[in-house]
Design a protein around this motif. Structure first.
Motif, PDB file in Angstrom:
ATOM      1  N   GLU A 475       5.543 -16.148  -4.408  1.00 41.23           N
ATOM      2  CA  GLU A 475       4.581 -15.346  -5.179  1.00 41.23           C
ATOM      3  C   GLU A 475       3.158 -15.813  -4.944  1.00 41.23           C
ATOM      4  N   GLU A 476       3.013 -17.142  -4.973  1.00 42.30           N
ATOM      5  CA  GLU A 476       1.681 -17.720  -4.802  1.00 42.30           C
ATOM      6  C   GLU A 476       1.079 -17.299  -3.457  1.00 42.30           C
ATOM      7  N   CYS A 477       1.934 -17.326  -2.409  1.00 43.27           N
ATOM      8  CA  CYS A 477       1.435 -17.019  -1.073  1.00 43.27           C
ATOM      9  C   CYS A 477       1.235 -15.524  -0.850  1.00 43.27           C
ATOM     10  N   GLU A 478       1.800 -14.728  -1.704  1.00 36.49           N
ATOM     11  CA  GLU A 478       1.545 -13.289  -1.620  1.00 36.49           C
ATOM     12  C   GLU A 478       0.060 -13.045  -1.912  1.00 36.49           C
ATOM     13  N   LYS A 479      -0.413 -13.808  -2.927  1.00 34.88           N
ATOM     14  CA  LYS A 479      -1.823 -13.635  -3.317  1.00 34.88           C
ATOM     15  C   LYS A 479      -2.747 -14.455  -2.414  1.00 34.88           C
ATOM     16  N   ASN A 480      -2.298 -15.656  -2.041  1.00 36.78           N
ATOM     17  CA  ASN A 480      -3.135 -16.534  -1.198  1.00 36.78           C
ATOM     18  C   ASN A 480      -2.377 -16.940   0.054  1.00 36.78           C
ATOM     19  N   PRO A 481      -2.322 -16.053   1.039  1.00 30.91           N
ATOM     20  CA  PRO A 481      -1.519 -16.354   2.230  1.00 30.91           C
ATOM     21  C   PRO A 481      -2.015 -17.612   2.937  1.00 30.91           C
ATOM     22  N   GLU A 482      -1.049 -18.338   3.556  1.00 29.25           N
ATOM     23  CA  GLU A 482      -1.440 -19.595   4.183  1.00 29.25           C
ATOM     24  C   GLU A 482      -1.345 -19.554   5.704  1.00 29.25           C
ATOM     25  N   GLY A 483      -0.689 -18.526   6.251  1.00 29.76           N
ATOM     26  CA  GLY A 483      -0.438 -18.477   7.697  1.00 29.76           C
ATOM     27  C   GLY A 483      -1.649 -18.010   8.484  1.00 29.76           C
ATOM     28  N   PRO A 484      -1.532 -18.070   9.829  1.00 25.83           N
ATOM     29  CA  PRO A 484      -2.646 -17.679  10.685  1.00 25.83           C
ATOM     30  C   PRO A 484      -3.058 -16.223  10.453  1.00 25.83           C
ATOM     31  N   ARG A 486      -3.929 -13.625  12.349  1.00 26.24           N
ATOM     32  CA  ARG A 486      -3.561 -12.433  13.107  1.00 26.24           C
ATOM     33  C   ARG A 486      -2.164 -11.895  12.813  1.00 26.24           C
ATOM     34  N   PHE A 487      -1.358 -12.619  12.025  1.00 26.75           N
ATOM     35  CA  PHE A 487       0.029 -12.201  11.898  1.00 26.75           C
ATOM     36  C   PHE A 487       0.289 -11.159  10.814  1.00 26.75           C
ATOM     37  N   ARG A 488      -0.760 -10.734  10.162  1.00 30.42           N
ATOM     38  CA  ARG A 488      -0.531  -9.725   9.131  1.00 30.42           C
ATOM     39  C   ARG A 488      -1.621  -8.683   9.224  1.00 30.42           C
ATOM     40  N   GLY A 489      -1.543  -7.895  10.241  1.00 32.94           N
ATOM     41  CA  GLY A 489      -2.611  -6.937  10.459  1.00 32.94           C
ATOM     42  C   GLY A 489      -3.905  -7.713  10.588  1.00 32.94           C
ATOM     43  N   GLU A 490      -4.848  -7.378   9.772  1.00 32.53           N
ATOM     44  CA  GLU A 490      -6.125  -8.082   9.819  1.00 32.53           C
ATOM     45  C   GLU A 490      -6.126  -9.295   8.886  1.00 32.53           C
ATOM     46  N   GLY A 491      -5.115  -9.364   8.004  1.00 31.02           N
ATOM     47  CA  GLY A 491      -5.088 -10.456   7.030  1.00 31.02           C
ATOM     48  C   GLY A 491      -4.237 -11.615   7.508  1.00 31.02           C
ATOM     49  N   ARG A 492      -4.004 -12.567   6.643  1.00 30.77           N
ATOM     50  CA  ARG A 492      -3.173 -13.718   6.998  1.00 30.77           C
ATOM     51  C   ARG A 492      -1.715 -13.413   6.743  1.00 30.77           C
ATOM     52  N   HIS A 493      -0.830 -14.177   7.404  1.00 26.97           N
ATOM     53  CA  HIS A 493       0.581 -14.080   7.060  1.00 26.97           C
ATOM     54  C   HIS A 493       0.829 -14.946   5.840  1.00 26.97           C
ATOM     55  N   ARG A 494       1.864 -14.588   5.088  1.00 20.57           N
ATOM     56  CA  ARG A 494       2.131 -15.364   3.877  1.00 20.57           C
ATOM     57  C   ARG A 494       2.365 -16.844   4.175  1.00 20.57           C
ATOM     58  N   PHE A 495       3.151 -17.091   5.231  1.00 21.76           N
ATOM     59  CA  PHE A 495       3.523 -18.489   5.520  1.00 21.76           C
ATOM     60  C   PHE A 495       3.218 -18.843   6.964  1.00 21.76           C
ATOM     61  N   HIS A 496       3.059 -20.132   7.183  1.00 19.53           N
ATOM     62  CA  HIS A 496       3.019 -20.624   8.552  1.00 19.53           C
ATOM     63  C   HIS A 496       4.409 -20.461   9.148  1.00 19.53           C
ATOM     64  N   PRO A 497       4.498 -20.221  10.453  1.00 21.70           N
ATOM     65  CA  PRO A 497       5.833 -20.123  11.053  1.00 21.70           C
ATOM     66  C   PRO A 497       6.570 -21.459  10.996  1.00 21.70           C
ATOM     67  N   PHE A 498       7.883 -21.404  11.193  1.00 17.28           N
ATOM     68  CA  PHE A 498       8.671 -22.641  11.190  1.00 17.28           C
ATOM     69  C   PHE A 498       8.238 -23.520  12.356  1.00 17.28           C
ATOM     70  N   ARG A 499       8.090 -24.789  12.084  1.00 19.05           N
ATOM     71  CA  ARG A 499       7.678 -25.727  13.126  1.00 19.05           C
ATOM     72  C   ARG A 499       8.690 -26.869  13.159  1.00 19.05           C
ATOM     73  N   TYR A 500       9.357 -27.009  14.287  1.00 19.52           N
ATOM     74  CA  TYR A 500      10.373 -28.061  14.416  1.00 19.52           C
ATOM     75  C   TYR A 500       9.714 -29.366  14.861  1.00 19.52           C
ATOM     76  N   ARG A 501      10.026 -30.432  14.169  1.00 16.04           N
ATOM     77  CA  ARG A 501       9.518 -31.746  14.573  1.00 16.04           C
ATOM     78  C   ARG A 501      10.686 -32.593  15.056  1.00 16.04           C
ATOM     79  N   HIS A 502      10.690 -32.862  16.344  1.00 14.52           N
ATOM     80  CA  HIS A 502      11.793 -33.626  16.901  1.00 14.52           C
ATOM     81  C   HIS A 502      11.596 -35.107  16.593  1.00 14.52           C
ATOM     82  N   LEU A 503      12.563 -35.680  15.909  1.00 11.93           N
ATOM     83  CA  LEU A 503      12.409 -37.074  15.488  1.00 11.93           C
ATOM     84  C   LEU A 503      13.192 -38.040  16.373  1.00 11.93           C
TER      85      LEU A 503
END
Ligand code: FAD
Length: 567
Positions: A475-484, A486-503
């Motif tokens: 809900e929070e990210c619907e109002k304040n998207p955190e993603g880059p 370009r991923f939501r038309g002219e606005g931001r995407h709700r979330f950053h994409p999944f990022r795998y960290r190999h440990l």
């Protein structure tokens, strides 16, 4: 809300279950009540599976605005990396499992568990059909359906037999806790049988020939465990037959552990050779009989057979039938696992997420998107980008596709490295131009070389954590998207994409030696890595209870050796 939804929510403690009768093919709607309204305010999340992906999602889901229904035929989470240790009694089976009810009970979220397997997913009606493992009053297995607003598919994979004749009937898999327990009993059985006075030497030899098919990390670790068991415990307990034991490891490609650094592969092969484990590479199993296993020499094409007492099959994973059917239904029938986007949403399916071994991020789509990013950046259609533009593009791509970043770092494509060197700093060399086609053709290797993220617990659990965080911030990210942007038309995407960290990854090789390949291609092999292995696996346990059990099993083994009773 529709009447059916109102009714479904109430039936089982607000968890969203509705009784489904196989014969009448109808839904029991007799129990609607006051709770319905309260429950309806909450979004219903159905989670299929209690493995690495499902359990880490459940553990990290904190937002109380969901009603969560967990469905899995297994009412516990199993710490799979320790299964090879269970096969020889280094660790007890109960030490590597945590009841799923312990995991969900601590939450503020309403979460309910139901021991059943999903047999069908109906995305149009947002429903999953399930069958319980349990038969009540001998009336057969219960069937029911569950409605969802969000579906999280984390059903993992099954063993892949490649339809080779005899594999299903005569070999042992090493995938579940029950498999490890069966292997443990059968190993001891083989020694007890071989100790009977009535057997010929030839029969004894056959019984004590252990064949492991698959030179991946699991097969190699099992071979090492078995070798340790024989040398540290069996020699004392079965002195008459100890010299007849033989361990053979069959691998179809040229090397074992071929997903590891070459130094690790070479060390493992050499160590197994010293230990007397017969590693047969380039050897493909074509048939498994009751007492004989037939292999084909990949180069020469010759087929030979060898007698064996026990064979363990560890060659990779395949698709579960329910997922296969779902994939056909949504037009992904030609794929091996479910394709998702980088937010782990099943392609083309709103509100259906898939993670862990049953899914992968669609690489072809990745390449199309990468091309689109290039063409968009090439505003004057010249086919070239300035270094500054190129830096932007690269940053965009790496942000969206962490696999690409990982690949670029690992492979160090020479032209890319040059370009990156050039473009390092503040973009002073803005006049240097980058040929888009050249760069894209270099990147296209990513498509073939990068392949999918590996099917590991590491990926599954990171995906579970990622998705839970997305759900927590929906809900929070619907109002304040955190993603880059370009991923939501002219606005931001709700979330950053999944990022795998190999440990990093481990390959235990027996004799208190482990090979570790850590990020940055750092390789360490030997006793010190074994201690690193102990500490990492102790720290990664899901609860203090299992941590204490596992550590005490290790201590017990050091002091008293492994338990060889057939329980
Ligand atoms: P799983 O953990 O397999 O969980 C799947 C869940 O779905 C289970 O709870 C299952 O009961 C449930 N399920 C199945 N069918 C249905 C259905 N129809 N409906 C509902 N639920 C269903 N990875 C590492 O990173 N490091 C290691 O050292 C390592 N060692 C391993 C050793 C062994 C012996 C094995 C077998 C695997 C190992 N792996 C390791 C791989 C790792 O275990 C898997 O990648 C990981 O389990 C995948 O997680 P998952 O949640 O997708 O699937």
């Amino acid at each position: 809300p529709s009447l059916s939804k109102l009714l479904i929510v109430f039936t089982v403690s607000g968890g969203g279950l509705v009784a489904y009768s196989e014969t009448a093919k109808s839904y029991d709607n007799s129990n609607a009540g006051e709770l319905v309204e309260a429950n309806n305010r909450k979004k219903k999340v159905v989670v299929l599976g209690t493995g690495w992906a499902g359990a880490s999602f459940l553990k990290n889901l904190k937002d109380p605005s969901y009603d969560v229904q967990v469905i899995s035929p297994r009412n516990y989470f199993a710490f799979t990396p320790l299964l090879p240790s269970v096969t020889c009694g280094t660790v007890e089976s109960r030490s590597v499992v945590e009841p799923i009810r312990n995991i969900i009970r601590k939450k503020h979220v309403n979460a309910y568990y139901c021991e059943a397997e999903c047999i069908k997913i109906d995305p149009e009606n947002k429903k999953v059909y399930c069958r319980s493992n349990l038969s009540i009053n001998g009336n057969g297995k219960e069937e029911f359906s569950v409605d969802y607003d969000y579906l999280v598919i984390a059903t993992g994979a099954r063993v892949n037999t490649f339809n080779i004749p005899g594999v299903e009937e005569h070999t042992y898999f090493l995938k579940e806790v029950e498999d490890a327990q069966k292997i443990r009993r059968t190993v001891i059985d083989c020694f007890e049988k071989a100790s009977l006075p009535t057997l010929s030497d030839e029969e004894r030899k056959r019984l004590l020939h252990f064949v492991i098919v698959g030179g991946g990390p699991t097969g190699v670790e099992f071979a090492a465990q078995l070798h340790d068991f024989v040398n540290e415990d069996i020699v004392r307990l079965y002195p008459k037959v100890k010299d007849l034991v033989k361990i053979t490891l069959l691998e179809a490609t040229d090397h074992i552990l071929n997903m590891f650094d070459k130094r690790i592969t070479a060390f493992a092969e050499e160590k197994f050779h010293r230990d007397g484990i017969d590693v047969k590479t380039g050897s493909m199993v074509v048939k498994v009989g009751e007492k004989e296993i037939s292999t084909k020499d990949v180069k020469r094409g010759e087929i030979t057979s060898m007698p064996y007492g026990m064979a363990v099959w560890s060659t990779g994973i395949g698709t579960r039938p329910v997922i296969m059917e779902f994939m056909k239904h949504i037009g992904q029938g030609n794929r091996r696992v479910l394709a998702t986007d980088e937010w782990l949403r099943v392609e083309g399916q709103d509100n259906v997420y898939a993670l862990g071994d049953c899914a992968t991020i669609n690489q072809r789509k990745v390449m199309e998107d990468i091309a689109a990013i290039f063409y968009k950046a090439d505003k004057d259609n010249s086919g070239t980008l300035t270094v500054k533009e190129f830096q932007e593009v690269l940053r965009d791509i790496c942000e969206r596709y962490p696999q690409v970043e990982l690949y670029l770092k690992n492979k160090k494509l020479s032209n890319l490295v040059d370009l990156l060197k050039e473009s390092k700093g503040d973009g002073v060399k803005e006049s240097v131009e980058v040929d888009i086609e050249e760069f894209k053709s270099a990147l296209s290797q990513v498509d073939t070389d990068m392949k999918n993220l590996p099917a590991t617990a590491q990926v599954a659990s990171q995906q579970g954590v990622y998705l839970a965080k997305c759900f927590n911030r929906m809900e929070e990210c619907e109002k304040n998207p955190e993603g880059p942007l370009r991923f939501r038309g002219e606005g931001r995407h709700r979330f950053h994409p999944f990022r795998y960290r190999h440990l990093g990854q481990f390959a235990p090789l027996g004799g208190e030696q482990t090979a570790a390949q850590l990020p940055g291609d750092w390789v360490s092999i030997g006793h010190s890595s074994q201690w690193l292995w102990y500490s990492v696996y102790a720290s990664k346990q899901v609860s203090w209870r299992t941590r204490a059990l596992v550590v005490s099993d290790w201590v017990r083994r050091f002091i008293f050796g492994r338990d060889s009773s057939q329980i």
